[in-house]
Design a protein around this motif. Sequence first.
Motif, PDB file in Angstrom:
ATOM      1  N   GLY A 202      87.954  44.262  -6.887  1.00  0.00           N
ATOM      2  CA  GLY A 202      88.646  44.172  -8.173  1.00  0.00           C
ATOM      3  C   GLY A 202      89.360  45.440  -8.593  1.00  0.00           C
ATOM      4  O   GLY A 202      89.309  46.480  -7.929  1.00  0.00           O
ATOM      5  N   ASP A 203      89.981  45.281  -9.703  1.00  0.00           N
ATOM      6  CA  ASP A 203      90.829  46.319 -10.280  1.00  0.00           C
ATOM      7  C   ASP A 203      90.022  47.568 -10.601  1.00  0.00           C
ATOM      8  O   ASP A 203      90.520  48.681 -10.512  1.00  0.00           O
ATOM      9  CB  ASP A 203      91.513  45.744 -11.545  1.00  0.00           C
ATOM     10  N   VAL A 204      88.773  47.382 -10.998  1.00  0.00           N
ATOM     11  CA  VAL A 204      87.973  48.517 -11.473  1.00  0.00           C
ATOM     12  C   VAL A 204      87.773  49.557 -10.385  1.00  0.00           C
ATOM     13  O   VAL A 204      87.369  50.684 -10.668  1.00  0.00           O
ATOM     14  CB  VAL A 204      86.581  48.071 -11.983  1.00  0.00           C
ATOM     15  N   LEU A 205      88.025  49.179  -9.158  1.00  0.00           N
ATOM     16  CA  LEU A 205      87.795  50.114  -8.060  1.00  0.00           C
ATOM     17  C   LEU A 205      88.942  51.116  -7.914  1.00  0.00           C
ATOM     18  O   LEU A 205      88.846  52.061  -7.132  1.00  0.00           O
ATOM     19  CB  LEU A 205      87.601  49.349  -6.750  1.00  0.00           C
ATOM     20  N   PHE A 206      89.981  50.880  -8.618  1.00  0.00           N
ATOM     21  CA  PHE A 206      91.113  51.832  -8.567  1.00  0.00           C
ATOM     22  C   PHE A 206      91.447  52.285  -9.991  1.00  0.00           C
ATOM     23  O   PHE A 206      91.332  51.531 -10.936  1.00  0.00           O
ATOM     24  CB  PHE A 206      92.368  51.165  -7.980  1.00  0.00           C
ATOM     25  N   ASP A 207      91.882  53.496 -10.011  1.00  0.00           N
ATOM     26  CA  ASP A 207      92.452  53.950 -11.308  1.00  0.00           C
ATOM     27  C   ASP A 207      93.833  53.349 -11.472  1.00  0.00           C
ATOM     28  O   ASP A 207      94.504  52.974 -10.500  1.00  0.00           O
ATOM     29  CB  ASP A 207      92.538  55.480 -11.338  1.00  0.00           C
ATOM     30  N   TYR A 208      94.281  53.313 -12.731  1.00  0.00           N
ATOM     31  CA  TYR A 208      95.586  52.708 -13.026  1.00  0.00           C
ATOM     32  C   TYR A 208      96.672  53.416 -12.240  1.00  0.00           C
ATOM     33  O   TYR A 208      96.793  54.618 -12.252  1.00  0.00           O
ATOM     34  CB  TYR A 208      95.847  52.806 -14.538  1.00  0.00           C
ATOM     35  N   ASP A 209      97.431  52.643 -11.623  1.00  0.00           N
ATOM     36  CA  ASP A 209      98.598  53.103 -10.899  1.00  0.00           C
ATOM     37  C   ASP A 209      98.242  54.085  -9.781  1.00  0.00           C
ATOM     38  O   ASP A 209      99.079  54.822  -9.292  1.00  0.00           O
ATOM     39  CB  ASP A 209      99.613  53.742 -11.882  1.00  0.00           C
TER      40      ASP A 209
END
Lengths: 324, 126
Positions: A202-209
């Motif tokens: 999921g998204d939470v595994l990366f920081d924004y951008d």
Amino acid sequence: MHTRKLISIIISGALLQACSTVPDRIDVLEDARVAVDRVEQDPMASRVAGNELEEAQDALARAEESKDDGDDLKVIRHDAYLALRHAEIVEQRVEEARVREQIAASEQERNAILLRDREREALAARSVAEARAAQAAHADARADHAEAVAEANARQAERKALEAELAQARAADAMAAARAMEAELEALKARETERGMVLTLGDVLFDYDRSELKPGAASTLDRVAAFLKDYPERQLLIEGHTDSDGDAGYNRELSERRASAVRDALILRGVDNDRLDAAGLGEAYPVATNDTVAGRQENRRVEIVISDEEGEFPPAVERRIARQ
Amino acid sequence: MNKQIRTGLTLSLATLLVSATGCAAAPDRPEKQLTRAETSIEFAEQNGAREYGASALDRARQHLETAYDHADQDEFQAALRAAEKAELDAELAAAQANTSKAEEALAEIRESIETLRREIARNDIS
């Protein structure tokens, strides 16, 4: 003259007084002659009763001489009587000898019969024994055969049991393996899709951008690496996705960089890079609506597609990649 | 010749003649022969003469009796002869007994052979 006459008269008188006249036929002498004659004819007589025969002949001779000499009748009769009895004794001895010969012959006959019978018995006993031996051998052979058959059956049963055990074990193993994989995949939160098993990071595994993986991804990636080690035949397709915010090309690049990051992380964890294919698909394949915050967050993801046990992916997946 | 010499001569001649013809009496009682006769009769009896040689045995006994009678009357020559007859009849009786016993033995063994043959025949069938 007178004296001579007197002497002859006295002599004749003396003779007449003391001895009787000898008749022509004396019965006992006749009997003796016949008897002695008879035994003399028998060849066995002299062999078996030689002495007795001699006595008979001597007595008869004395009697005959006495008769010829005109002796006392008493004397003639006496010797004739003795001759007769001696001859009769000879007869008895000869008869006894003949009977004893017959006894000996009968004994031989009896022995011969006994011997024949014993031989026959021995023969019969032997054939009975042979028959029994043959029977026993036959029984033995049958027993051996039965034993062999029983053994063969036992072995077959054993083998079947073993095979069943093996099949069961294999089945159990397979089940265990499947369960294990299921468990692993579950742990990975992989979903069954038309593309195969898909793992979503999921998204939470990366920081924004950004495309650097955050520490929170570590445990998941560890599990993925472990899974790949357990199932070395599996291949991975790593697809990066974004939401529809921003430039499509930029999104595609970002998704590509994120996919690569995941790939690198796995390589770092010992997975062979041949097994990993990373691609950025940008905003092309959303899984949720891009109109909501939550939807957009869902779309911002990395998908890991796990191949089948032959390392194959369904055609849909291939086309997807090729289109990029 | 005188009368006495004639008588003596006659008597001697007569005696000589009588002796020569054996019509004179024996001088002694024939003990040996009597004993032999007794023994022979006993032997014959012991060997089954009573059963198998009865007539000869009877004769033997009769002769022996006669012998003793003669002996008692000093008729020793007659006694001797009777005793001789007795002995011989006893011997005959014994010989007859032997023959009969042998015949019995023969009959026995022949019967045993028959029995044997029957037994064997019976076993053959079975």
